[in-house]
Design an enzyme around this catalytic site. Structure first.
Site, PDB file in Angstrom:
ATOM      1  N   ARG A  58      29.922  47.911  36.374  1.00  0.00           N
ATOM      2  CA  ARG A  58      29.919  48.771  37.566  1.00  0.00           C
ATOM      3  C   ARG A  58      31.300  48.798  38.218  1.00  0.00           C
ATOM      4  O   ARG A  58      31.736  49.847  38.725  1.00  0.00           O
ATOM      5  CB  ARG A  58      28.847  48.306  38.550  1.00  0.00           C
ATOM      6  CG  ARG A  58      28.551  49.348  39.603  1.00  0.00           C
ATOM      7  CD  ARG A  58      27.316  49.026  40.387  1.00  0.00           C
ATOM      8  NE  ARG A  58      27.451  47.775  41.114  1.00  0.00           N
ATOM      9  CZ  ARG A  58      26.467  47.178  41.753  1.00  0.00           C
ATOM     10  NH1 ARG A  58      25.253  47.717  41.766  1.00  0.00           N
ATOM     11  NH2 ARG A  58      26.657  46.043  42.388  1.00  0.00           N
ATOM     12  N   GLU A  86      19.425  56.757  49.923  1.00  0.00           N
ATOM     13  CA  GLU A  86      19.486  55.297  49.956  1.00  0.00           C
ATOM     14  C   GLU A  86      19.070  54.740  51.301  1.00  0.00           C
ATOM     15  O   GLU A  86      19.170  55.393  52.333  1.00  0.00           O
ATOM     16  CB  GLU A  86      20.912  54.818  49.659  1.00  0.00           C
ATOM     17  CG  GLU A  86      21.282  54.986  48.214  1.00  0.00           C
ATOM     18  CD  GLU A  86      22.278  53.927  47.759  1.00  0.00           C
ATOM     19  OE1 GLU A  86      21.911  52.738  47.703  1.00  0.00           O
ATOM     20  OE2 GLU A  86      23.411  54.311  47.465  1.00  0.00           O
ATOM     21  N   LYS A 136      30.911  51.905  43.855  1.00  0.00           N
ATOM     22  CA  LYS A 136      30.840  50.905  44.932  1.00  0.00           C
ATOM     23  C   LYS A 136      32.216  50.788  45.594  1.00  0.00           C
ATOM     24  O   LYS A 136      32.940  49.816  45.402  1.00  0.00           O
ATOM     25  CB  LYS A 136      30.372  49.560  44.369  1.00  0.00           C
ATOM     26  CG  LYS A 136      29.708  48.678  45.418  1.00  0.00           C
ATOM     27  CD  LYS A 136      28.966  47.526  44.772  1.00  0.00           C
ATOM     28  CE  LYS A 136      28.338  46.617  45.796  1.00  0.00           C
ATOM     29  NZ  LYS A 136      27.095  47.170  46.369  1.00  0.00           N
TER      30      LYS A 136
HETATM   31  C1  LIG Z   1      25.741  47.205  46.310  1.00  0.00           C
HETATM   32  C2  LIG Z   1      24.855  48.321  46.743  1.00  0.00           C
HETATM   33  C3  LIG Z   1      23.482  48.364  46.434  1.00  0.00           C
HETATM   34  C4  LIG Z   1      22.772  47.223  45.762  1.00  0.00           C
HETATM   35  O1  LIG Z   1      23.215  46.974  44.483  1.00  0.00           O
HETATM   36  P1  LIG Z   1      22.864  45.587  43.788  1.00  0.00           P
HETATM   37  O2  LIG Z   1      23.581  45.647  42.505  1.00  0.00           O
HETATM   38  O3  LIG Z   1      21.414  45.535  43.625  1.00  0.00           O
HETATM   39  O4  LIG Z   1      23.364  44.524  44.697  1.00  0.00           O
HETATM   40  C5  LIG Z   1      22.764  49.477  46.810  1.00  0.00           C
HETATM   41  N1  LIG Z   1      23.327  50.495  47.483  1.00  0.00           N
HETATM   42  C6  LIG Z   1      24.638  50.485  47.809  1.00  0.00           C
HETATM   43  C7  LIG Z   1      25.196  51.641  48.543  1.00  0.00           C
HETATM   44  C8  LIG Z   1      25.436  49.418  47.438  1.00  0.00           C
HETATM   45  O5  LIG Z   1      26.737  49.427  47.769  1.00  0.00           O
END
Ligand SMILES: *Cc1c(COP(=O)(O)O)cnc(C)c1O
Length: 339
Positions: free
Chosen positions: A80, A219, A183
């Protein structure tokens, strides 16, 4: 370091002994450096500061029942971060470099890994950003990868407790063809105003809708959304959702216990049909949701009518935690054991 109050750790920054750093300069990665400073010295024209070239990851290490230290889904986090780097034109972090940096940071700070059975863990935060100077809008030619760690408590002090969230339409976290699926720091900046207002109004988080039609669920703040109905685990599909590794893991576990998994658009109107809903991410695994209030229409959706998380969410949560803490078989090899 035997005076840490493991039971009352917050989810926040905690100073440890070391962090690990690596520079990308002249088109190549240098050697891993070990630092005991909490600070970085960067150029004032670094692209991270002006143009948002910055991405991060979040993963956890657990001390298991057998005393072994396990890091959950390290390779997925590496992938990721590679995708985030691609998305905002930063240097690619090879999986091997990511792995070495994470393992080194964890091992050097071993005394900060909480003991088994306290509900606490070691949070690992890799961050990659443009450290090279640029004034024109261009990608940097120098990048810095830092991995720091710190012990964190369970996300919710009271344990696995249901929360309230609010649907908002006057803010978007990300656009359909924007950076929502990476991210990157900018997405968080864009979500702060909505998130802080929600906290002020008494909600744990906001539920963002798709930016284009405001019809579908995107989200739950910084976490993915899922709902359970009629033996199905349903989670939204959208170009602006960050693919949660927790969600990916829960989908597998849901299948394993005989649920059908659907990843598709989920309209706001469907909220009334779910038996259970939750938000998922590394910090809390699952935050069960007891109430969703539509901030515009005042329409309310209620779950957990007995005050407790639903049976499916509880089961999935317990299974995932048990894999992370080495209590049950890790049949998909999700854990990296730190030797
Ligand atoms: C990091 C994140 C998540 C959760 O991801 P995980 O890999 O399960 O920790 C979900 N939504 C957003 C916007 C994120 O930045």
């Amino acid at each position: 370091m035997n005076n840490i109050d493991w039971k009352n750790l917050p989810f926040g920054y905690f100073k440890t002994d070391y962090n690990v750093r690596c520079y990308f300069r002249n088109n190549e990665w240098g050697e891993l450096e070990i630092s005991s400073s909490e600070y970085v010295n960067i150029h004032m024209a670094a692209t991270a500061l002006h143009y948002g070239q910055s991405a991060f990851e979040g993963l956890k290490a657990f001390r298991g029942k057998d005393g072994k230290i396990r890091i959950f889904r390290l390779e997925e986090n590496a992938k990721r971060m590679q995708n985030s780097a691609y998305g905002i034109m930063m240097a690619d972090v090879p999986t091997e470099l990511f792995r070495e940096a994470v393992l080194t940071a964890v091992k050097l700070n071993e005394k900060f890994i909480p003991p088994y059975g306290e509900g606490a863990s070691l949070y690992i935060r890799p961050v990659l950003f443009g450290s090279g100077a640029q004034v024109g809008v261009k990608p940097a030619n120098e990048y810095l990868l830092i991995v720091f760690v710190g012990p964190v408590g369970p996300y919710f002090k009271e344990g696995f407790n249901p929360v309230s969230i609010q649907i908002v339409r006057d803010f978007d976290r990300a656009a359909p063809l924007g950076t929502g699926c990476y991210k990157v720091g900018g997405n968080y900046a864009a979500s702060l105003r909505a998130g802080e207002r929600a906290h002020h109004e008494g909600f744990a988080s906001v539920l963002f809708l798709d930016a284009k039609e405001k019809k579908y669920i995107d989200e739950a703040g910084p976490a993915n959304f899922f709902g359970i109905k009629g033996n199905k685990y349903i989670t939204p599909e959208s170009k602006s959702i960050l693919p949660s590794i927790t969600n990916m893991s829960l989908r597998q576990l849901a299948e394993d216990i005989g649920l059908t998994v659907e990843k598709r658009q989920v309209s706001v109107d469907e909220l009334g049909e779910f038996e259970e809903v939750g938000a998922c991410g590394t910090a809390a695994v699952i935050s069960p949701i007891k109430r969703i209030l539509d901030r515009d229409t005042n329409k309310e959706f209620l779950y957990c009518k007995d005050g407790k998380a639903g049976p499916v969410s509880t089961k999935l949560y317990n299974m995932l935690r048990a894999i992370q803490e080495g209590e049950i078989e890790d049949k998909y090899n999700w854990n990296t054991i730190v030797e």
